[in-house]
Motif scaffolding. Structure first.
Motif, PDB file in Angstrom:
ATOM      1  N   UNK A   1       0.802  -1.219   0.000  1.00  0.00           N
ATOM      2  CA  UNK A   1       0.000   0.000   0.000  1.00  0.00           C
ATOM      3  C   UNK A   1       0.833   1.266   0.000  1.00  0.00           C
ATOM      4  N   UNK A   2       2.124   1.148  -0.213  1.00  0.00           N
ATOM      5  CA  UNK A   2       2.932   2.354  -0.291  1.00  0.00           C
ATOM      6  C   UNK A   2       4.175   2.319   0.566  1.00  0.00           C
ATOM      7  N   UNK A   3       4.889   3.436   0.512  1.00  0.00           N
ATOM      8  CA  UNK A   3       6.156   3.578   1.232  1.00  0.00           C
ATOM      9  C   UNK A   3       6.102   4.833   2.076  1.00  0.00           C
ATOM     10  N   UNK A   4       6.464   4.700   3.334  1.00  0.00           N
ATOM     11  CA  UNK A   4       6.640   5.829   4.235  1.00  0.00           C
ATOM     12  C   UNK A   4       8.140   5.981   4.453  1.00  0.00           C
TER      13      UNK A   4
ATOM     14  N   UNK B   1       3.976   7.335  -1.857  1.00  0.00           N
ATOM     15  CA  UNK B   1       5.243   7.609  -1.175  1.00  0.00           C
ATOM     16  C   UNK B   1       5.041   8.895  -0.380  1.00  0.00           C
ATOM     17  N   UNK B   2       5.339   8.839   0.888  1.00  0.00           N
ATOM     18  CA  UNK B   2       5.261  10.054   1.697  1.00  0.00           C
ATOM     19  C   UNK B   2       6.441  10.102   2.660  1.00  0.00           C
ATOM     20  N   UNK B   3       6.625  11.256   3.249  1.00  0.00           N
ATOM     21  CA  UNK B   3       7.736  11.518   4.154  1.00  0.00           C
ATOM     22  C   UNK B   3       7.197  11.698   5.562  1.00  0.00           C
TER      23      UNK B   3
ATOM     24  N   UNK C   1       4.334  14.152   6.973  1.00  0.00           N
ATOM     25  CA  UNK C   1       3.584  13.794   8.174  1.00  0.00           C
ATOM     26  C   UNK C   1       4.498  13.992   9.376  1.00  0.00           C
ATOM     27  N   UNK C   2       3.944  14.481  10.495  1.00  0.00           N
ATOM     28  CA  UNK C   2       4.790  14.751  11.662  1.00  0.00           C
ATOM     29  C   UNK C   2       5.366  13.500  12.310  1.00  0.00           C
ATOM     30  N   UNK C   3       4.709  12.355  12.115  1.00  0.00           N
ATOM     31  CA  UNK C   3       5.215  11.117  12.705  1.00  0.00           C
ATOM     32  C   UNK C   3       5.000   9.955  11.736  1.00  0.00           C
ATOM     33  N   UNK C   4       5.723   8.885  11.991  1.00  0.00           N
ATOM     34  CA  UNK C   4       5.561   7.677  11.182  1.00  0.00           C
ATOM     35  C   UNK C   4       4.152   7.129  11.348  1.00  0.00           C
ATOM     36  N   UNK C   5       3.645   7.159  12.571  1.00  0.00           N
ATOM     37  CA  UNK C   5       2.304   6.641  12.833  1.00  0.00           C
ATOM     38  C   UNK C   5       1.256   7.395  12.018  1.00  0.00           C
ATOM     39  N   UNK C   6       1.375   8.729  11.952  1.00  0.00           N
ATOM     40  CA  UNK C   6       0.439   9.530  11.162  1.00  0.00           C
ATOM     41  C   UNK C   6       0.521   9.148   9.684  1.00  0.00           C
ATOM     42  N   UNK C   7       1.732   8.949   9.189  1.00  0.00           N
ATOM     43  CA  UNK C   7       1.918   8.597   7.782  1.00  0.00           C
ATOM     44  C   UNK C   7       1.334   7.215   7.485  1.00  0.00           C
ATOM     45  N   UNK C   8       1.590   6.248   8.335  1.00  0.00           N
ATOM     46  CA  UNK C   8       1.054   4.898   8.146  1.00  0.00           C
ATOM     47  C   UNK C   8      -0.476   4.951   8.153  1.00  0.00           C
ATOM     48  N   UNK C   9      -1.043   5.683   9.107  1.00  0.00           N
ATOM     49  CA  UNK C   9      -2.503   5.819   9.167  1.00  0.00           C
ATOM     50  C   UNK C   9      -3.054   6.449   7.895  1.00  0.00           C
TER      51      UNK C   9
ATOM     52  N   UNK D   1      -1.760   6.509   4.820  1.00  0.00           N
ATOM     53  CA  UNK D   1      -1.675   5.601   3.682  1.00  0.00           C
ATOM     54  C   UNK D   1      -2.590   4.396   3.829  1.00  0.00           C
ATOM     55  N   UNK D   2      -2.838   3.979   5.051  1.00  0.00           N
ATOM     56  CA  UNK D   2      -3.707   2.826   5.287  1.00  0.00           C
ATOM     57  C   UNK D   2      -5.168   3.161   5.033  1.00  0.00           C
ATOM     58  N   UNK D   3      -5.528   4.439   5.134  1.00  0.00           N
ATOM     59  CA  UNK D   3      -6.919   4.858   4.961  1.00  0.00           C
ATOM     60  C   UNK D   3      -7.206   5.440   3.593  1.00  0.00           C
ATOM     61  N   UNK D   4      -6.301   5.237   2.645  1.00  0.00           N
ATOM     62  CA  UNK D   4      -6.510   5.767   1.292  1.00  0.00           C
ATOM     63  C   UNK D   4      -7.608   5.061   0.580  1.00  0.00           C
TER      64      UNK D   4
END
Length: 121
Positions: A49-52, A83-85, A108-116, A118-121
């Motif tokens: 589902x992507x790359x963080x 792909x996000x940072x 995204x300010x944190x890895x958790x925010x980025x994972x969330x 991308x997971x909710x796309x």
């Protein structure tokens, strides 16, 4: 995957939500940029589902590093992935804003925010 060469460490960590967290630590520059490109290409050949890109450990990035990040973003989009940072330091954020990278990438300010995200796309 866990590689150390020069002053950049790259490690991939699948998240339960789907995206792979690619942790970068050290310097992303003309000596190490190609390694990030190869790591991203390897991940894009796997279903997911992507790359963080977790930049919390990145303390230096030159123009080659910026180009590598833009290329990773473009390659992910071309393959239908994302792909996000996440978690860039204030110095890296400032660099990305000065170069206009903040207009291209999602930060995204944190890895958790980025994972969330991308997971909710």
């Amino acid at each position: 995957m866990n590689e150390t060469e020069g002053t950049l460490t790259i490690s991939a960590h699948p998240s339960p939500g789907g995206p792979v967290v690619l942790r970068l630590a050290g310097e992303l520059d003309h000596h190490t940029g190609a390694r990030l490109g190869h790591a991203v290409e390897d991940l894009l050949h796997r279903p997911g589902a992507g790359i963080v890109a977790d930049l919390s450990g990145l303390y230096y990035c030159d123009s080659t590093g910026i180009t590598t990040i833009i290329t990773a973003h473009d390659r992910a989009r071309a393959t239908g992935s994302s792909f996000c940072v996440a978690a860039p330091s204030p110095a890296i954020v400032q660099l990305f804003r000065m170069t206009g990278l903040d207009q291209i990438l999602t930060f995204h300010p944190s890895v958790e925010d980025a994972v969330d995200a991308l997971s909710n796309r």
